[in-house]
Each structure stands twice: as structure tokens, then as C-alpha cells.
Design an enzyme around this catalytic site. Structure first.
Site, PDB file in Angstrom:
ATOM      1  N   LYS A 114       0.820  -1.209   0.000  1.00 59.14           N
ATOM      2  CA  LYS A 114       0.000   0.000   0.000  1.00 59.14           C
ATOM      3  C   LYS A 114       0.851   1.255   0.000  1.00 59.14           C
ATOM      4  CE  LYS A 114      -4.062  -2.149   2.092  1.00 59.14           C
ATOM      5  NZ  LYS A 114      -4.955  -2.252   3.247  1.00 59.14           N
ATOM      6  N   LYS A 195      -5.280  -8.690 -10.349  1.00 61.97           N
ATOM      7  CA  LYS A 195      -6.608  -8.915  -9.790  1.00 61.97           C
ATOM      8  C   LYS A 195      -7.505  -7.707 -10.019  1.00 61.97           C
ATOM      9  CE  LYS A 195      -7.633 -10.747  -5.904  1.00 61.97           C
ATOM     10  NZ  LYS A 195      -7.747 -11.070  -4.458  1.00 61.97           N
ATOM     11  N   LYS A 198     -10.933  -2.637  -6.423  1.00 59.32           N
ATOM     12  CA  LYS A 198     -11.797  -1.486  -6.166  1.00 59.32           C
ATOM     13  C   LYS A 198     -11.047  -0.179  -6.350  1.00 59.32           C
ATOM     14  CE  LYS A 198     -12.888  -3.040  -2.032  1.00 59.32           C
ATOM     15  NZ  LYS A 198     -13.506  -3.138  -0.692  1.00 59.32           N
TER      16      LYS A 198
END
Length: 329
Positions: A114, A195, A198
Site C-alpha cells: 500500500k 486482480k 476497487k
């Protein structure tokens, strides 16, 4: 009668709930309700680890609750609530944090990933695996549905439960991974080697659970594929087509071999149209239920769930407080 084993899972209210969430997790959550004592949570405290405007977070919490209700989470079968409305989550997280070596957190790959993507580093982001552990252990859960990217978090949860039990006595069961019999692997429509996400800045990379039929058709029609017109299952040479084959198989219940036999030589256009209609048909009842949900009634259901969750969690936390010496004077 033997008590049902407890299952916990949660989802962040970050918006953009997509078909990967649905096929890979939510659809299995619904099935688990009949076999287990299920606890599902919108983990809104976790959402604060990244910059988000208050009004956006408020709206996305409600949206996440509505999506889960629309896919089939039933408050009559499951304990379903907003994490922030049950303060025992944060209390247990602090207690577990005092048992967590910083070296363990330094090894958590999700934090590194992240920060590498540009998310500002902060203590909450660094320590959120401890809150995840508290989420699981709070209700003494036995099982956690996990994907490959969550196994490290579950191992840390088990480690913290053992550390607590070794120091203070047997309080927490060690939760195990619950591996569903089938688990969809849904990749990005724009970059089929990654993948579906969102947070992808490209809205055409994902099919939202609440997308209109026309939006679904447009996104699948524009999905990245290759120049060879044969429809076959080959992740090395044809990741885009392989991704669509998996999505269509999961939506229709048909095997990939069966789909390849029908669409193999018919060209991409015909196959993409069929894949789009399969997704439209699978999500149609969910989208209908979502639109029918009343915001005020959903808020009432979540408040009722939070009250039940607080009552249960408080009973368990009294045991934790007594174990560590924080019980009432």
C-alpha cells in the site's frame, strides 16, 4: 445439540464493490449462513487508514451494507453490523497491540504494498493487522474465509491469540482458514494479469455489482484480449479470454471445457456477448434488491446488529479485562 462453529468476515466500505468481491467472497458468505454461526462486519475503522472525506465514508458505509444485504446476507441468520459501532473492537486491538512485536508488523506485505502504491504511511495503516486480529478474536471465531492474499493476516491472528493465551491463560480459540469448495479468481478487464480491484483508477477494469446491464455489456465488450480469435483457456497466452471464461463459468455453473467447446471457433464478439449476458443475468436480482432497499430501514437494521454485537462482545471483553487485570475495581 452441538453449537455451530463461528465464522467471521468483513469488508471495507471503500466503494466500487465489484463482481470479483461477489464471486470470490460474498456469494460464499451467503451460503455459509445455513451451516455456521456467521458474523459479518462492515469494517469502517479500517477505512480510516487511508485519506477519505467524512461524507464519502458515511455514504460508502451505507452502500456497503446495502450491497451485502442485496447479495443475500440475512440479519436473521447472521450478526451483521458496522465495526465502529462496537467499541470493543478498538479496545481489544489496543490490548493485542501491546503483545505485537514491531518486527512482525514490519514483515506484513500488505502494508509495504500500500505504501508502494502511494498511500500515506501512518500508524493506523501500519498496525491495522492488529485490528484485523481483534475483529476475528473478539467474538471467539473458529473460522475465517480467506484468500491467498489474507493468509499472512490469519497467521498473525493465530500468533497473537497464542501469545495472549500463553501470558494470561486460555481465552481465545485459534481460528482456522475456511477454504470454500470453489473460489473465483477474477482479474482486471483492463489488465488481466492483475486482480480486479476497487482502487484501480480505470473504471472499465471492473464490473460493479450495481452496474446497469448496458454498462456491463460495454465493459466486457471493451475487455482487453489478444489478436488470436480462438476462444481457449490459456492463462499464459490468453489471460483476457481465460478471465472471461472463468467469470462466465462462475455465473452459469457450466464448465470451462463446455464453454470452450461452444464458443471456441466462433470469434471473440460472439463469446463476449454471451459472457456479458451471463453476468447481467447473475447480477440482475442483486441489482434489483439493492434498488429496493430503503436507506432508513438499512440504518435501523445496522443499529440493531450493532446492539446485539456490543452485547455479545462486552461479555467476551469482560473475560479479557479480567485476564489482563483491567476488570472492575
Amino acid at each position: 445439540m452441538e453449537a455451530k462453529r463461528k465464522v467471521f468476515s468483513g469488508v471495507q466500505p471503500t466503494g466500487n464493490m465489484h463482481i470479483g468481491n461477489y464471486l470470490g467472497a460474498f456469494r460464499n458468505w451467503v451460503k455459509l449462513q445455513d451451516e455456521y454461526d456467521t458474523i459479518y462486519c462492515v469494517v469502517d475503522l479500517h477505512a480510516l487508514t487511508q485519506p477519505i472525506e467524512p461524507d464519502v465514508l458515511h455514504a460508502q458505509r451505507l452502500d456497503a451494507a446495502k450491497v451485502l444485504l442485496a447479495v443475500g446476507i440475512d440479519p436473521r441468520k447472521s450478526l451483521f453490523y458496522l465495526q465502529s459501532q462496537v467499541p470493543q473492537h478498538a479496545e481489544l486491538s489496543w490490548i493485542l497491540g501491546t503483545l505485537t512485536p514491531t518486527g512482525v508488523l514490519n514483515r506484513m506485505t500488505s502494508y509495504k504494498d500500500k505504501v508502494a502504491r502511494g498511500i500515506p504511511a501512518n500508524v493506523g495503516l501500519y498496525a491495522y493487522p492488529v485490528l484485523m486480529a481483534a475483529d476475528i478474536l473478539l467474538h471467539r471465531c473458529d473460522l475465517v474465509p480467506v484468500g491467498d492474499d489474507q493468509r499472512q493476516h490469519l497467521e498473525m491472528t493465530r500468533d497473537l491469540a497464542e501469545r495472549f493465551n500463553n501470558r494470561y491463560g486460555e481465552v481465545f480459540p485459534l481460528p482456522d482458514a475456511l477454504i470454500p469448495p470453489t473460489s473465483a479468481r477474477v482479474m482486471s478487464l483492463a489488465e488481466p494479469t492483475a486482480k480486479m480491484s476497487k482502487s484501480d483508477p480505470n473504471p472499465r477494469s471492473r464490473i460493479l455489482i450495481t452496474d446497469s446491464p448496458d454498462d456491463i455489456r460495454k465493459k466486457i465488450k471493451s475487455a482487453v484480449t489478444d489478436s488470436d480469435p480462438d476462444v481457449r483457456y490459456d492463462w499464459e497466452e490468453k489471460p483476457g479470454i481465460s478471465n472471461l471464461l472463468e467469470i462466465m463459468a462462475d455465473c452459469t455453473g457450466r464448465t470451462i471445457d463446455d464453454l470452450v467447446a461452444e464458443y471456441g471457433s466462433g470469434g471473440y464478439g460472439r463469446f463476449k456477448e454471451a459472457a456479458a449476458e451471463a453476468v447481467v443475468a447473475e447480477l440482475a436480482p442483486v441489482r434489483t434488491r439493492f434498488k429496493e432497499l430503503d436507506d432508513a430501514e438499512v440504518a435501523r437494521l445496522m443499529q440493531k446488529g450493532a446492539l446485539d454485537a456490543r452485547t455479545q462482545a462486552e461479555g467476551y471483553q469482560q473475560e479479557v479485562r479480567k485476564a489482563v487485570g483491567l476488570n472492575a475495581v
